[in-house]
Design a protein around this motif. Structure first.
Motif, mmCIF file in Angstrom:
data_model
loop_
_atom_site.group_PDB
_atom_site.id
_atom_site.type_symbol
_atom_site.label_atom_id
_atom_site.label_comp_id
_atom_site.label_asym_id
_atom_site.label_seq_id
_atom_site.Cartn_x
_atom_site.Cartn_y
_atom_site.Cartn_z
ATOM 1 N N GLY A 257 0.809 -1.212 0.000
ATOM 2 C CA GLY A 257 0.000 0.000 0.000
ATOM 3 C C GLY A 257 0.844 1.264 0.000
ATOM 4 O O GLY A 257 0.519 2.245 -0.670
ATOM 5 N N ALA A 258 1.950 1.235 0.724
ATOM 6 C CA ALA A 258 2.851 2.389 0.754
ATOM 7 C C ALA A 258 3.456 2.635 -0.622
ATOM 8 O O ALA A 258 3.543 3.777 -1.080
ATOM 9 N N LEU A 259 3.853 1.564 -1.301
ATOM 10 C CA LEU A 259 4.402 1.697 -2.651
ATOM 11 C C LEU A 259 3.351 2.264 -3.601
ATOM 12 O O LEU A 259 3.616 3.219 -4.345
ATOM 13 N N ALA A 260 2.150 1.707 -3.564
ATOM 14 C CA ALA A 260 1.090 2.152 -4.472
ATOM 15 C C ALA A 260 0.718 3.612 -4.240
ATOM 16 O O ALA A 260 0.620 4.397 -5.186
ATOM 17 N N THR A 261 0.545 4.003 -2.995
ATOM 18 C CA THR A 261 0.134 5.384 -2.734
ATOM 19 C C THR A 261 1.270 6.379 -2.941
ATOM 20 O O THR A 261 1.023 7.524 -3.339
ATOM 21 N N CYS A 262 2.500 5.946 -2.720
ATOM 22 C CA CYS A 262 3.641 6.826 -2.991
ATOM 23 C C CYS A 262 3.668 7.209 -4.473
ATOM 24 O O CYS A 262 3.820 8.381 -4.823
ATOM 25 N N THR A 263 3.490 6.228 -5.337
ATOM 26 C CA THR A 263 3.495 6.521 -6.771
ATOM 27 C C THR A 263 2.220 7.254 -7.186
ATOM 28 O O THR A 263 2.251 8.093 -8.080
ATOM 29 N N ALA A 264 1.106 6.957 -6.534
ATOM 30 C CA ALA A 264 -0.154 7.618 -6.868
ATOM 31 C C ALA A 264 -0.064 9.126 -6.664
ATOM 32 O O ALA A 264 -0.532 9.904 -7.499
ATOM 33 N N VAL A 265 0.538 9.531 -5.563
ATOM 34 C CA VAL A 265 0.689 10.962 -5.283
ATOM 35 C C VAL A 265 1.452 11.633 -6.424
ATOM 36 O O VAL A 265 1.064 12.695 -6.918
ATOM 37 N N ASP A 266 2.534 10.988 -6.858
ATOM 38 C CA ASP A 266 3.330 11.536 -7.963
ATOM 39 C C ASP A 266 2.523 11.612 -9.250
ATOM 40 O O ASP A 266 2.535 12.628 -9.950
ATOM 41 N N ILE A 267 1.833 10.539 -9.588
ATOM 42 C CA ILE A 267 1.137 10.460 -10.873
ATOM 43 C C ILE A 267 -0.003 11.459 -10.949
ATOM 44 O O ILE A 267 -0.177 12.140 -11.971
ATOM 45 N N VAL A 268 -0.781 11.587 -9.882
ATOM 46 C CA VAL A 268 -1.863 12.574 -9.877
ATOM 47 C C VAL A 268 -1.279 13.974 -10.084
ATOM 48 O O VAL A 268 -1.807 14.770 -10.873
ATOM 49 N N ASP A 269 -0.180 14.267 -9.424
ATOM 50 C CA ASP A 269 0.466 15.570 -9.550
ATOM 51 C C ASP A 269 1.033 15.786 -10.955
ATOM 52 O O ASP A 269 0.839 16.847 -11.557
ATOM 53 N N ILE A 270 1.728 14.798 -11.484
ATOM 54 C CA ILE A 270 2.313 14.912 -12.833
ATOM 55 C C ILE A 270 1.232 15.136 -13.882
ATOM 56 O O ILE A 270 1.352 16.018 -14.741
ATOM 57 N N MET A 271 0.157 14.367 -13.810
ATOM 58 C CA MET A 271 -0.912 14.492 -14.808
ATOM 59 C C MET A 271 -1.605 15.849 -14.688
ATOM 60 O O MET A 271 -1.959 16.458 -15.703
ATOM 61 N N ALA A 272 -1.781 16.348 -13.478
ATOM 62 C CA ALA A 272 -2.393 17.678 -13.300
ATOM 63 C C ALA A 272 -1.490 18.757 -13.885
ATOM 64 O O ALA A 272 -1.973 19.694 -14.537
ATOM 65 N N LYS A 273 -0.178 18.633 -13.682
ATOM 66 C CA LYS A 273 0.760 19.614 -14.228
ATOM 67 C C LYS A 273 0.790 19.580 -15.750
ATOM 68 O O LYS A 273 1.075 20.598 -16.385
ATOM 69 N N LYS A 274 0.460 18.437 -16.341
ATOM 70 C CA LYS A 274 0.385 18.325 -17.805
ATOM 71 C C LYS A 274 -0.955 18.818 -18.338
ATOM 72 O O LYS A 274 -1.244 18.706 -19.524
ATOM 73 N N ARG A 275 -1.770 19.320 -17.430
ATOM 74 C CA ARG A 275 -3.116 19.818 -17.754
ATOM 75 C C ARG A 275 -4.024 18.725 -18.311
ATOM 76 O O ARG A 275 -4.879 18.976 -19.164
ATOM 77 N N THR A 276 -3.787 17.513 -17.848
ATOM 78 C CA THR A 276 -4.659 16.382 -18.163
ATOM 79 C C THR A 276 -4.964 15.651 -16.859
ATOM 80 O O THR A 276 -4.504 14.534 -16.629
ATOM 81 N N PRO A 277 -5.742 16.312 -15.977
ATOM 82 C CA PRO A 277 -6.029 15.677 -14.689
ATOM 83 C C PRO A 277 -6.825 14.392 -14.858
ATOM 84 O O PRO A 277 -7.589 14.239 -15.819
ATOM 85 N N LEU A 278 -6.646 13.500 -13.917
ATOM 86 C CA LEU A 278 -7.339 12.219 -13.958
ATOM 87 C C LEU A 278 -8.758 12.360 -13.408
ATOM 88 O O LEU A 278 -8.982 13.062 -12.426
#
Length: 138
Positions: free
Chosen positions: A44-65
């Motif tokens: 769970g720690a691995l999954a949520t650690c990457t999730a935080v990054d991915i949500v942020d990266i996609m929002a910065k690309k102006r393609t929020p999930l």
């Protein structure tokens, strides 16, 4: 940067961790299981650690999930300490303008550069990115 967590035994094989801010984490390896096991908490720690990054990266690309979930599976060694040897992390998402390529790049960037949990593990980590059908709408 130091981090801390105080762990208190609650009886059986049940423990509660409390960080300096007061947030709690219940780890439970008892037969009655009201919390997650230590090894499940690690996945769970691995999954949520990457999730935080991915949500942020996609929002910065102006393609929020619009939707996002992670499926994580681990294979453990047969002998003690029975560590995870292989872990598969599958990122499944959708959103207007989200492409499979962009989601995959964000997932790999997180796992290879930003996720401190992934960097701390001694396991082979396989990353997958899956675009749900809903993502192609709008």
């Amino acid at each position: 940067m130091k981090k801390s967590l105080n762990i208190t035994w609650l009886g059986e094989q049940r423990y509660v961790g409390v960080n300096p801010s007061g947030q709690q984490l219940l780890i439970d390896n008892s037969p009655t299981k009201i919390g997650v096991s230590p090894m499940d908490a690690l996945l769970g720690a691995l999954a949520t650690c990457t999730a935080v990054d991915i949500v942020d990266i996609m929002a910065k690309k102006r393609t929020p999930l619009s939707t996002y979930r992670i499926e994580v599976e681990g294979e453990r060694a047969e002998t003690h300490p029975k560590r995870y040897t292989h872990i598969t992390v599958r990122h499944i998402a959708s959103g207007p303008g989200v492409t499979a390529e962009a989601l995959g790049k964000a997932a790999h960037l997180s796992h290879e550069k930003y996720c401190s949990v992934a960097a701390s593990l001694n396991a082979e980590i396989h990353v997958e990115a899956v675009l749900e059908d809903a993502a192609v709408s709008s």
